[in-house]
Scaffold this motif. Structure first.
Motif, mmCIF file in Angstrom:
data_model
loop_
_atom_site.group_PDB
_atom_site.id
_atom_site.type_symbol
_atom_site.label_atom_id
_atom_site.label_comp_id
_atom_site.label_asym_id
_atom_site.label_seq_id
_atom_site.Cartn_x
_atom_site.Cartn_y
_atom_site.Cartn_z
ATOM 1 N N LYS A 3 0.837 -1.204 0.000
ATOM 2 C CA LYS A 3 0.000 0.000 0.000
ATOM 3 C C LYS A 3 0.873 1.256 0.000
ATOM 4 O O LYS A 3 2.009 1.249 0.454
ATOM 5 N N SER A 4 0.268 2.333 -0.467
ATOM 6 C CA SER A 4 0.892 3.648 -0.367
ATOM 7 C C SER A 4 0.758 4.152 1.067
ATOM 8 O O SER A 4 -0.107 3.713 1.817
ATOM 9 N N MET A 5 1.628 5.078 1.445
ATOM 10 C CA MET A 5 1.498 5.691 2.771
ATOM 11 C C MET A 5 0.539 6.877 2.756
ATOM 12 O O MET A 5 0.211 7.423 3.805
ATOM 13 N N THR A 6 0.107 7.277 1.570
ATOM 14 C CA THR A 6 -0.811 8.403 1.451
ATOM 15 C C THR A 6 -2.237 7.898 1.281
ATOM 16 O O THR A 6 -2.502 7.077 0.403
ATOM 17 N N GLY A 7 -3.142 8.369 2.122
ATOM 18 C CA GLY A 7 -4.523 7.918 2.007
ATOM 19 C C GLY A 7 -5.476 8.799 2.789
ATOM 20 O O GLY A 7 -5.060 9.654 3.584
ATOM 21 N N TYR A 8 -6.774 8.566 2.558
ATOM 22 C CA TYR A 8 -7.807 9.337 3.248
ATOM 23 C C TYR A 8 -9.047 8.468 3.405
ATOM 24 O O TYR A 8 -9.425 7.713 2.511
ATOM 25 N N GLY A 9 -9.687 8.593 4.576
ATOM 26 C CA GLY A 9 -10.934 7.877 4.819
ATOM 27 C C GLY A 9 -11.780 8.637 5.833
ATOM 28 O O GLY A 9 -11.241 9.266 6.749
ATOM 29 N N ARG A 10 -13.094 8.569 5.670
ATOM 30 C CA ARG A 10 -13.978 9.284 6.584
ATOM 31 C C ARG A 10 -15.266 8.495 6.763
ATOM 32 O O ARG A 10 -15.796 7.931 5.806
ATOM 33 N N LYS A 11 -15.749 8.451 8.001
ATOM 34 C CA LYS A 11 -17.008 7.770 8.271
ATOM 35 C C LYS A 11 -17.731 8.445 9.423
ATOM 36 O O LYS A 11 -17.120 8.839 10.417
ATOM 37 N N LYS A 12 -19.061 8.559 9.273
ATOM 38 C CA LYS A 12 -19.903 9.142 10.319
ATOM 39 C C LYS A 12 -21.022 8.154 10.619
ATOM 40 O O LYS A 12 -21.736 7.725 9.712
ATOM 41 N N ILE A 13 -21.167 7.781 11.896
ATOM 42 C CA ILE A 13 -22.250 6.875 12.269
ATOM 43 C C ILE A 13 -22.941 7.401 13.530
ATOM 44 O O ILE A 13 -22.355 8.163 14.309
ATOM 45 N N GLU A 14 -24.218 6.986 13.701
ATOM 46 C CA GLU A 14 -25.025 7.491 14.812
ATOM 47 C C GLU A 14 -25.769 6.341 15.483
ATOM 48 O O GLU A 14 -26.229 5.406 14.814
ATOM 49 N N ASP A 15 -25.876 6.408 16.797
ATOM 50 C CA ASP A 15 -26.636 5.401 17.538
ATOM 51 C C ASP A 15 -27.128 6.020 18.838
ATOM 52 O O ASP A 15 -26.351 6.645 19.567
ATOM 53 N N GLN A 16 -28.418 5.861 19.094
ATOM 54 C CA GLN A 16 -29.037 6.360 20.327
ATOM 55 C C GLN A 16 -28.741 7.854 20.546
ATOM 56 O O GLN A 16 -28.422 8.290 21.655
ATOM 57 N N GLY A 17 -28.803 8.603 19.459
ATOM 58 C CA GLY A 17 -28.636 10.052 19.556
ATOM 59 C C GLY A 17 -27.198 10.534 19.577
ATOM 60 O O GLY A 17 -26.947 11.738 19.521
ATOM 61 N N LEU A 18 -26.213 9.609 19.639
ATOM 62 C CA LEU A 18 -24.805 10.006 19.637
ATOM 63 C C LEU A 18 -24.242 9.822 18.230
ATOM 64 O O LEU A 18 -24.288 8.729 17.667
ATOM 65 N N GLU A 19 -23.722 10.904 17.666
ATOM 66 C CA GLU A 19 -23.118 10.866 16.332
ATOM 67 C C GLU A 19 -21.611 11.005 16.466
ATOM 68 O O GLU A 19 -21.114 11.966 17.049
ATOM 69 N N ILE A 20 -20.895 10.037 15.927
ATOM 70 C CA ILE A 20 -19.431 10.072 15.961
ATOM 71 C C ILE A 20 -18.907 10.072 14.538
ATOM 72 O O ILE A 20 -19.314 9.251 13.708
ATOM 73 N N SER A 21 -18.007 11.002 14.265
ATOM 74 C CA SER A 21 -17.386 11.119 12.954
ATOM 75 C C SER A 21 -15.879 10.887 13.087
ATOM 76 O O SER A 21 -15.243 11.435 13.994
ATOM 77 N N VAL A 22 -15.331 10.074 12.206
ATOM 78 C CA VAL A 22 -13.896 9.769 12.219
ATOM 79 C C VAL A 22 -13.303 10.103 10.855
ATOM 80 O O VAL A 22 -13.809 9.649 9.824
ATOM 81 N N GLU A 23 -12.245 10.889 10.854
ATOM 82 C CA GLU A 23 -11.545 11.263 9.618
ATOM 83 C C GLU A 23 -10.089 10.841 9.751
ATOM 84 O O GLU A 23 -9.430 11.166 10.727
ATOM 85 N N ILE A 24 -9.598 10.110 8.754
ATOM 86 C CA ILE A 24 -8.222 9.606 8.764
ATOM 87 C C ILE A 24 -7.497 10.106 7.525
ATOM 88 O O ILE A 24 -8.009 9.991 6.408
ATOM 89 N N LYS A 25 -6.316 10.650 7.711
ATOM 90 C CA LYS A 25 -5.489 11.024 6.567
ATOM 91 C C LYS A 25 -4.022 10.823 6.920
ATOM 92 O O LYS A 25 -3.635 10.941 8.092
ATOM 93 N N SER A 26 -3.226 10.518 5.920
ATOM 94 C CA SER A 26 -1.812 10.225 6.186
ATOM 95 C C SER A 26 -0.926 10.676 5.039
ATOM 96 O O SER A 26 -1.376 10.815 3.902
ATOM 97 N N VAL A 27 0.346 10.903 5.380
ATOM 98 C CA VAL A 27 1.373 11.238 4.399
ATOM 99 C C VAL A 27 2.612 10.408 4.720
ATOM 100 O O VAL A 27 2.633 9.650 5.685
ATOM 101 N N ASN A 28 3.638 10.569 3.906
ATOM 102 C CA ASN A 28 4.854 9.768 4.065
ATOM 103 C C ASN A 28 5.565 10.074 5.379
ATOM 104 O O ASN A 28 5.601 11.212 5.855
ATOM 105 N N HIS A 29 6.146 9.034 5.960
ATOM 106 C CA HIS A 29 6.979 9.196 7.146
ATOM 107 C C HIS A 29 7.868 7.965 7.263
ATOM 108 O O HIS A 29 7.484 6.860 6.858
#
Length: 292
Positions: A3-29
């Motif tokens: 895999k490349s070291m560069t990528g992006y992903g995002r997801k938002k989910i909700e349950d019982q009134g709580l909404e959690i959003s997760v955003e992932i991004k990366s670059v070379n290291h």
């Protein structure tokens, strides 16, 4: 493939009134540099999220941003500071009595005074939030890794193409090296015959001189090592395990062998081929910097 070291992903989910959003991004290291940022009340999510992410990523600078929102506002709390309110009222009543002011003190006006009301957030349900956050991370990582895999496939295909080119250039070096020795022998022969005139003596000197030259410019060992390094690199590129650092090491070794061949090259054609080899190795090294 890797895999490349560069990528992006995002997801938002909700349950019982709580909404959690997760955003992932990366670059070379060079190593894995993993950072998780959460709201203050959800700081307990940092370690579980780090654990989940580190199991899916081995190298790169990875930033994960987490937001958590109670959709119905049920986590908000408003607390009155009664002691402070009483102090305000005492002071206001004194102003009214001593200055003969109209009594317009009310609940709304008192509530608007500084620090009478404190708005806060109630502690979240840690287990429910953790389960929801880890599910959001899992789904975000799927999107993130899919992007890294697509980019990694493109990089690996480019590297494999360059490895094939390097193999062909190494073949050229192997074919040209004996030719350069024979051309040198012919030049020496012509020169010695011109100087010595005795063909028998000249032939002995020519053989000795050609043997010394052939030993000096021999690149047999370098060619064997070049082929070995190229075969190892191709195997790593086509594997499914992270091998960016191993490939970087092999690229350095390829460059070392190319430099040695270049230092031995006493021939314009060989020297040009070495220049092409080094250019291809440098392009491979650039691509490797993007691989996990």
């Amino acid at each position: 493939m890797m895999k490349s070291m560069t990528g992006y992903g995002r997801k938002k989910i909700e349950d019982q009134g709580l909404e959690i959003s997760v955003e992932i991004k990366s670059v070379n290291h060079r190593y894995l540099d993993l950072n998780v940022k959460t709201p203050r009340l959800y700081a307990f999510l940092e370690e579980p999220i780090k654990g989940a992410a580190s199991a899916a990523v081995s190298r790169g600078k990875v930033d994960i941003y987490v937001t958590a929102v109670k959709k119905d506002g049920g986590d908000a709390t408003v607390t009155p500071n009664l002691a402070l309110a009483r102090e305000y009222l005492t002071a206001l009543e004194r102003l009214r009595d001593e200055l003969g002011l109209t009594d317009d003190i009310s609940v709304m006006k008192t509530a608007q005074l500084p620090e009478v009301l404190t708005v806060g957030k109630e502690e979240p349900d840690a287990e429910a939030a953790k389960a929801l956050a880890l599910e959001a991370v899992r789904q975000a990582l799927e999107e993130y890794n899919a992007m890294r895999q697509t980019e990694g496939r493109r990089l690996c295909q480019d590297i494999l193409g360059r490895i094939q080119t390097l193999t062909q250039l190494t073949d050229q070096v192997e074919r040209r090296s004996p030719q350069s020795v024979e051309e040198y022998r012919q030049k020496i022969q012509a020169r010695m015959l011109e100087i010595l005139g005795d063909a028998q003596i000249a032939e002995q000197r020519i053989l000795a001189e050609a043997a010394l030259f052939a030993d000096k410019v021999s690149v047999t060992e370098e060619i064997v090592r070049l082929r070995s390094h190229l075969a190892q690199a191709a195997a790593l590129v086509q594997g499914d395990q992270p091998a960016g650092r191993k490939l970087d090491f092999l690229a350095q070794e390829l460059n070392r062998e190319a430099n040695t061949v270049g230092s031995k090259a006493n021939d314009y054609e060989l020297a040009q081929t070495v220049v092409e080899i080094k250019a291809e190795i440098e392009k491979i090294r650039e691509q490797i910097q993007n691989l996990e």
